[in-house]
Motif scaffolding. Structure first.
Motif, PDB file in Angstrom:
ATOM      1  N   ASP A   1      26.622 -15.144 -23.445  1.00  0.00           N
ATOM      2  CA  ASP A   1      25.703 -15.971 -23.032  1.00  0.00           C
ATOM      3  C   ASP A   1      24.525 -16.442 -24.137  1.00  0.00           C
ATOM      4  O   ASP A   1      23.810 -17.397 -24.078  1.00  0.00           O
ATOM      5  CB  ASP A   1      24.688 -15.202 -22.071  1.00  0.00           C
TER       6      ASP A   1
ATOM      7  N   GLY B   1      18.603 -21.665 -16.344  1.00  0.00           N
ATOM      8  CA  GLY B   1      19.829 -22.023 -16.243  1.00  0.00           C
ATOM      9  C   GLY B   1      20.222 -23.219 -16.645  1.00  0.00           C
ATOM     10  O   GLY B   1      20.886 -24.363 -16.339  1.00  0.00           O
TER      11      GLY B   1
ATOM     12  N   HIS C   1      24.051 -24.033 -17.081  1.00  0.00           N
ATOM     13  CA  HIS C   1      24.124 -23.196 -16.094  1.00  0.00           C
ATOM     14  C   HIS C   1      24.412 -21.901 -15.916  1.00  0.00           C
ATOM     15  O   HIS C   1      25.420 -21.263 -16.810  1.00  0.00           O
ATOM     16  CB  HIS C   1      25.111 -24.149 -15.045  1.00  0.00           C
ATOM     17  N   CYS C   2      23.816 -20.996 -15.125  1.00  0.00           N
ATOM     18  CA  CYS C   2      23.835 -19.619 -15.532  1.00  0.00           C
ATOM     19  C   CYS C   2      25.192 -18.900 -15.291  1.00  0.00           C
ATOM     20  O   CYS C   2      25.972 -19.541 -14.454  1.00  0.00           O
ATOM     21  CB  CYS C   2      22.796 -18.866 -14.399  1.00  0.00           C
TER      22      CYS C   2
ATOM     23  N   GLU D   1      23.765 -13.578 -15.960  1.00  0.00           N
ATOM     24  CA  GLU D   1      22.450 -14.248 -16.131  1.00  0.00           C
ATOM     25  C   GLU D   1      21.911 -14.141 -14.764  1.00  0.00           C
ATOM     26  O   GLU D   1      20.581 -13.890 -14.720  1.00  0.00           O
ATOM     27  CB  GLU D   1      22.500 -15.481 -16.674  1.00  0.00           C
ATOM     28  N   VAL D   2      22.457 -14.589 -13.690  1.00  0.00           N
ATOM     29  CA  VAL D   2      21.899 -14.576 -12.325  1.00  0.00           C
ATOM     30  C   VAL D   2      21.296 -13.163 -12.014  1.00  0.00           C
ATOM     31  O   VAL D   2      20.313 -13.011 -11.417  1.00  0.00           O
ATOM     32  CB  VAL D   2      22.736 -15.239 -11.222  1.00  0.00           C
TER      33      VAL D   2
ATOM     34  N   VAL E   1      16.504 -21.465 -10.493  1.00  0.00           N
ATOM     35  CA  VAL E   1      17.695 -20.760 -11.215  1.00  0.00           C
ATOM     36  C   VAL E   1      18.839 -21.688 -10.921  1.00  0.00           C
ATOM     37  O   VAL E   1      19.495 -21.737  -9.724  1.00  0.00           O
ATOM     38  CB  VAL E   1      17.815 -19.430 -10.733  1.00  0.00           C
TER      39      VAL E   1
ATOM     40  N   THR F   1      22.848 -23.052 -11.387  1.00  0.00           N
ATOM     41  CA  THR F   1      24.011 -22.422 -11.604  1.00  0.00           C
ATOM     42  C   THR F   1      25.040 -23.199 -10.890  1.00  0.00           C
ATOM     43  O   THR F   1      24.581 -24.253 -10.268  1.00  0.00           O
ATOM     44  CB  THR F   1      24.147 -21.076 -11.289  1.00  0.00           C
TER      45      THR F   1
ATOM     46  N   SER G   1      15.341 -22.050 -21.966  1.00  0.00           N
ATOM     47  CA  SER G   1      16.392 -22.492 -22.792  1.00  0.00           C
ATOM     48  C   SER G   1      15.809 -23.832 -23.731  1.00  0.00           C
ATOM     49  O   SER G   1      15.059 -24.608 -23.443  1.00  0.00           O
ATOM     50  CB  SER G   1      17.098 -23.365 -21.756  1.00  0.00           C
TER      51      SER G   1
END
Ligand code: F3S
Length: 389
Positions: free
Chosen positions: A225, A283, A286-287, A291-292, A310, A312, A357
Motif C-alpha cells: 500500500d 481511497g 482505490h483502497c 486499507e479498508v 472511503v 474502493t 493521498s
C-alpha cells in the motif's frame, strides 16, 4: 513496423471500421516510438470513463465504435466513473446521470467489464512478465514496479485500441532494456506514513520526469500500500512508468538524494493553507482490503461529523463487508465505482478536501477547483470525527 498478414488485413479495413481505427492507432504509436512489431497482451484497462473528465466529444467516437459491433479481444476493465450507484448518484441531475449511463453502456456493448476501479490488480493480479495495456497511470506504475507485469502508460484511445486488437506495439517498458534503472534516488529520511510515501513520489516525479529510478533507503519491509502511494505520486507529477525498490546493480548511475526537508516541502506544497475541510477522502488509488480495515479500526464505535468517503472497488468492498459495516455505522460512506477526483466535487458544495493521498491532493485544485490538504490516515480520521465549525 512489421505486421502479420492478419494485422495487415485489419489495417486495411477487412474486419470493419472499429478494428481498422484501433489498428491504425497502434501502428501510428508504434511508428512514433520505434516499435518493430505488435505483441499480444493478457488484458487491458481503459480510462476516460467519467463523464466529468471525458465530456461530450469522445462519446461520438465511442458510439461509432460500438455501432460496428466489435468485441474486445482480451479481458478489459474500466476506470472509475462520475458517481457510485447508491449514494452520489442521487445528488446529480438526470441529464448527467444519463450521459454517464450512456458511456458505460457503450463500453459494455463491446465487451468491456465495468469494474470501475483504478486498482484492477486486486480483482485479477497479473503475473510476473505478462504484457498488458493500462491507461490508469497509478496502476501502470504499481503493475510494472511491484507486480512485475509489463505495461506502457497508455492513453484512453490507445488502451481501447489495444483491447480491440489484443496487442500493443513493442516499445517503451515492453522492452527489457527500458525497464533497467537509470538513476539512483537515495531517500535520506524515514517515511512516517502513506501520505509521505505519496509526497516522496510527487517530489521525485517532478525531479525526474520519465527516468527509471531505483530507490535506496526505503524500509526493507515496505508495504504494498505504501508502494502504491509512492507510484501514484510519481505518475502524477512526472511520466515515470516503473521504479525499483529492491537492491539492483547501480554502478555508473547518476545519484540524487531526497532529504527530510524535501519530503516536508512536498507535503506542504500539496496542502493549501485554507479553512476546515468539508470532505475527508480516503481511497486514492482505490483502497485495498487492508486499507479498508485500517479505516474501520480507527472509527469503530465513534461518530464521524463531516462528509467522509472511503473509495474502493466492488470486489474489495464485498470482501471487506465486516469493516464496511463498521465505517457505515460510524457515518462514513464506502463508495465504489468512483472517487473524489472524477466526480463533480464543486457541484456537491465541497470547498476543501482533506485526503491521505498525494495524488488526490495534487489533482484536486486543477481537476476539481477544490483546495486540498494532505495528511496521514489517522489525522484524516481525527478530523472526520471532529465537529465541523
Ligand atoms: Fe483512482 Fe480516482 Fe485516484 S481514479 S487513482 S482514486 S484519482
Amino acid at each position: 513496423m512489421y505486421l502479420t498478414r492478419k494485422e495487415e488485413k485489419i489495417y486495411d479495413g477487412e474486419f470493419g471500421w472499429a478494428y481498422q481505427t484501433a489498428m491504425k492507432i497502434l501502428v501510428r504509436l508504434g511508428d512514433l516510438f520505434g516499435a518493430s512489431k505488435l505483441i499480444p497482451i493478457k488484458s487491458a484497462h481503459i480510462s476516460g470513463v467519467s463523464y466529468k473528465t471525458l465530456g461530450d466529444a469522445p462519446i461520438d467516437f465511442l458510439k461509432a465504435t460500438a455501432e460496428t459491433c466489435p468485441r474486445v479481444r482480451v479481458p478489459s476493465t474500466l476506470n472509475p466513473c462520475g458517481f457510485d450507484s447508491d449514494y452520489l448518484v442521487t445528488k446529480f441531475p438526470e441529464k448527467l446521470r444519463k450521459k454517464q449511463a450512456l458511456i458505460l453502456n457503450l463500453y459494455t456493448q463491446i465487451g468491456v467489464v465495468p469494474a470501475l476501479t483504478c486498482t484492477p490488480y486486486y480483482l485479477k493480479t497479473p503475473k510476473n512478465g505478462w504484457h498488458l495495456a493500462s491507461a490508469e497511470s497509478s496502476a501502470v506504475v504499481y503493475t510494472n514496479s511491484v507486480l512485475g507485469a509489463w505495461t506502457n502508460r497508455e492513453g484512453s484511445p490507445s488502451a481501447l485500441a489495444a483491447a480491440l486488437v489484443g496487442k500493443v506495439p513493442d516499445y517503451g517498458v515492453h522492452r527489457p532494456e527500458n525497464r533497467q534503472p537509470s538513476i539512483v534516488v537515495k531517500v535520506e529520511t524515514e517515511l512516517a506514513n502513506e501520505a509521505e510515501f505519496g509526497a516522496l513520489g510527487v517530489c521525485v516525479g517532478k525531479m525526474l520526469k520519465d527516468e527509471v529510478p531505483v530507490f535506496q533507503g526505503l524500509p526493507a519491509n515496505v508495504k504494498g500500500d505504501e508502494l502504491k502511494q509512492l507510484g501514484a505520486g510519481l505518475a502524477s507529477s512526472g511520466m515515470i512508468s516503473i521504479f525499483h525498490y529492491k537492491p539492483s546493480p547501480t554502478k555508473g548511475l547518476e545519484r540524487v538524494a531526497v532529504t527530510k526537508s524535501d519530503v516536508r516541502n512536498a507535503m506542504e506544497n500539496l496542502s493549501a493553507n485554507v479553512g476546515t475541510p468539508d470532505l475527508v477522502f480516503v481511497g486514492c488509488p482505490h483502497c485495498s482490503l487492508g486499507e479498508v480495515k485500517a479505516v474501520a479500526d480507527l472509527v469503530r464505535d465513534k461518530k464521524v461529523r463531516r462528509e467522509f468517503w472511503v473509495c474502493t472497488s466492488r470486489f474489495v468492498k464485498e470482501k471487506a463487508m465486516e469493516h464496511v459495516r463498521v465505517i457505515e455505522k460510524a457515518g462514513g460512506h464506502v463508495l465504489c465505482d468512483t472517487c473524489a477526483i472524477v466526480t463533480w466535487l464543486k457541484e456537491l458544495g465541497v470547498k476543501v478536501m482533506l485526503t491521505n493521498s498525494a495524488k488526490a491532493a495534487y489533482y484536486s485544485p486543477t481537476m476539481n477547483r477544490v483546495d486540498a490538504v494532505l495528511a496521514p490516515l489517522n489525522e484524516c480520521v481525527e478530523t472526520a470525527l471532529k465537529l465541523q465549525r
